[in-house]
Motif scaffolding. Structure first.
Motif, mmCIF file in Angstrom:
data_model
loop_
_atom_site.group_PDB
_atom_site.id
_atom_site.type_symbol
_atom_site.label_atom_id
_atom_site.label_comp_id
_atom_site.label_asym_id
_atom_site.label_seq_id
_atom_site.Cartn_x
_atom_site.Cartn_y
_atom_site.Cartn_z
ATOM 1 N N SER A 17 -24.593 -14.325 25.421
ATOM 2 C CA SER A 17 -25.037 -13.967 26.766
ATOM 3 C C SER A 17 -23.882 -13.546 27.665
ATOM 4 C CB SER A 17 -25.828 -15.109 27.401
ATOM 5 O OG SER A 17 -25.060 -16.277 27.396
ATOM 6 N N VAL A 18 -22.645 -13.906 27.288
ATOM 7 C CA VAL A 18 -21.480 -13.439 28.044
ATOM 8 C C VAL A 18 -21.410 -11.912 27.977
ATOM 9 C CG1 VAL A 18 -18.948 -13.438 28.115
ATOM 10 C CG2 VAL A 18 -20.194 -15.570 27.802
ATOM 11 N N TRP A 49 -22.093 -7.616 24.273
ATOM 12 C CA TRP A 49 -21.743 -6.393 25.002
ATOM 13 C C TRP A 49 -22.322 -5.173 24.286
ATOM 14 C CZ3 TRP A 49 -19.124 -1.843 24.123
ATOM 15 C CH2 TRP A 49 -18.716 -1.124 25.237
ATOM 16 N N THR A 70 -22.885 -10.498 30.965
ATOM 17 C CA THR A 70 -22.115 -10.603 32.201
ATOM 18 C C THR A 70 -20.924 -9.650 32.228
ATOM 19 O OG1 THR A 70 -20.680 -12.394 31.390
ATOM 20 C CG2 THR A 70 -22.751 -13.031 32.460
#
Length: 193
Positions: free
Chosen positions: A126-127, A60, A130
């Motif tokens: 990679s979250v 993030w 999202t």
């Protein structure tokens, strides 16, 4: 957003999906050390949970700061995870094959545990992409839920591994090493697809 039930359901489901690799490695650790104490189990599950909290937050932060560099790094994630898990799994396999029956199973050291935590949570980076549209508090809550779910799932893996580790005795290192190698290859293949 955080007042919607779907936010929490999605976080739990994401935690379950991300925890599967950590569950398998917890199972292998439990197989490797069938007499593991509860405090050690909490340390292992806590390490996996902590990395599953940190990695989405790092993702993030990267999206909100150095996104272009992180995007180019992302293609190396499967390679890094595979190399770490092949190394740890190969070492366990070697120890299992060269160990005499009267030797006691060595416990997973802190350095190996940190490497396992990184290798199993690196896909959680990679979250961060999202959840990039979340504000920081929502991203933190999502990451904390993922970490708590991972902790619980890993405790289950350790308990199962510990139970069957007693039954498998001298072959636990071999089985644990093969599991880690298989997970490393699987992460690599999924990353290429």
């Amino acid at each position: 957003m955080m007042t919607q039930l779907s936010f929490y359901i999605n976080a739990v489901l994401l935690g379950i999906a991300l925890a599967m690799d950590a569950f398998s490695i917890s199972l292998a650790n439990g197989l490797n050390e069938p007499s593991m104490k509860k405090s050690r189990m909490c340390l292992i599950a806590g390490t996996f949970g902590l990395f599953q909290i940190l990695m989405p937050l790092v993702g993030w932060i990267c999206v909100h700061t150095i996104a272009t560099i992180f995007v180019s790094f992302q293609r190396y994630i499967p390679w890094i995870a595979m190399i770490l898990l092949l190394y740890i799994g190969g070492k366990m396999l070697y120890e299992g094959l060269t160990k005499k029956d009267d030797d006691e199973s060595p416990s997973v050291g802190m350095a190996a545990l940190v490497l396992q935590g990184i290798a199993t949570s690196i896909d959680a980076l990679s979250v961060g992409f999202t959840i990039a549209h979340y504000d920081f508090i929502a991203a933190l809550v999502e990451s904390l839920i993922i970490g708590v779910v991972t902790f619980g799932i890993c405790m289950g893996g350790l308990l199962i591994g510990r139970k069957f580790g007693t039954k498998l005795a001298g072959k636990a290192n071999i089985l644990g090493g093969l599991i880690l190698i298989a997970i490393g290859i699987e992460i690599f293949i999924k990353g290429l697809i």
